[in-house]
Design a protein around this motif. Structure first.
Motif, PDB file in Angstrom:
ATOM      1  N   ASP A  68      10.364  19.293  88.781  1.00 11.32           N
ATOM      2  CA  ASP A  68      11.820  19.172  88.899  1.00 11.32           C
ATOM      3  C   ASP A  68      12.323  17.909  88.203  1.00 11.32           C
ATOM      4  N   GLU A  72      14.655  17.532  84.881  1.00  8.99           N
ATOM      5  CA  GLU A  72      15.912  16.788  85.045  1.00  8.99           C
ATOM      6  C   GLU A  72      16.075  15.758  83.924  1.00  8.99           C
ATOM      7  N   ARG A  91      19.231  11.418  91.096  1.00 11.30           N
ATOM      8  CA  ARG A  91      19.120  12.633  91.921  1.00 11.30           C
ATOM      9  C   ARG A  91      18.371  13.706  91.153  1.00 11.30           C
ATOM     10  N   SER A  93      17.579  17.820  91.394  1.00  9.90           N
ATOM     11  CA  SER A  93      17.773  19.056  92.170  1.00  9.90           C
ATOM     12  C   SER A  93      16.450  19.810  92.250  1.00  9.90           C
TER      13      SER A  93
END
Ligand SMILES: Cc1cc2nc3c(=O)[nH]c(=O)nc-3n(C[C@H](O)[C@H](O)[C@H](O)COP(=O)(O)O)c2cc1C
Length: 216
Positions: A68, A72, A91, A93
């Motif tokens: 992930d 990203e 962050r 997701s």
């Protein structure tokens, strides 16, 4: 197959048919791979053939957040996880699709590759930058493994995302303290075998005498 052709066409395979791969075939492949070179011929490789599907799922769950994060940040300008200018995203997701991780239970072969660090000379271990030469004693083994897999009618992919989760993966795999997780290799009969590989031309990376000299 002629050696040069094999070197130039051993593309990454991430999708496999349902054909099972016998453990004896895997051992045959490893029997070829063990001829790889290593510093001092110390042969630091250790291999766990991960057959247990519950264990596979646990490993995939550890690799997923790394995947992930990779997705990203790829396309952000700097190579994901590079040691020079990588900036971890604020962050991430979760749960991005990854065919290998999503169906890890059904991948024909999953190999966890470790290196016994007591047998690896880290020639650049005391420099003021992250060390890299230790990998030279283990990754030729991984590449020979992938070439031998090809000779056995198999294809596969080497991945390194589990290394980022090594502290959590170590107890699951019974990894000794003096070993490092260096790769997870997935193998199987290819659904499709890519053989036209995109690589930069020689003149893009070769110079004469000095790295800061004009191109060859
Ligand atoms: C050190 C290393 C780590 C890699 N990690 C991953 C990975 O985590 N997931 C993946 O799908 N492929 C992974 N690969 C495969 C590369 O994406 C692949 O070698 C590259 O894109 C070239 O693909 P090709 O040989 O099909 O042209 C890795 C390869 C290497 C050598």
């Amino acid at each position: 197959m002629e050696l040069r052709e094999a070197i130039r066409t051993n593309g990454t395979v991430r999708a496999f048919t349902d054909d099972p791969v016998e453990r004896s075939t895997v051992l045959d492949v490893l029997d070829d791979a063990r001829y790889a070179p290593s510093g001092g011929n110390r042969q630091p490789w250790r291999v766990a053939i991960v057959e247990d599907t519950t264990l596979r799922r646990s490993l995939a769950d550890l690799m997923q957040p790394v995947w992930d994060e990779y997705l990203e940040t790829s396309g952000s300008g700097s190579a994901p996880f590079n040691a020079i200018d990588y900036l971890a995203p604020v962050r991430v997701s979760p749960g991005k699709p990854n065919a290998l991780l999503d169906a890890i239970e059904t991948v024909p072969v999953v190999l966890a590759i470790a290196a016994d660090l007591r047998s690896v000379a880290l020639m650049d271990g005391e420099l003021d930058r992250p060390p890299i030469t230790g990998g030279a004693s283990i990754y030729p083994f991984c590449w020979s493994l992938l070439l031998s897999a090809r000779a056995h009618g198999l294809g596969g992919v080497m991945t390194t995302f589990l290394s980022r989760a090594e502290p959590a993966a170590a107890p699951l795999l019974g990894l000794p303290d003096h070993c490092a997780l260096v790769a997870t290799i997935f193998l199987g009969v290819p659904e499709h075998r890519p053989t036209k590989l995109k690589r930069n031309p020689v003149e893009s990376f070769v110079t004469i005498d000095r790295f800061d000299a004009p191109g060859s």
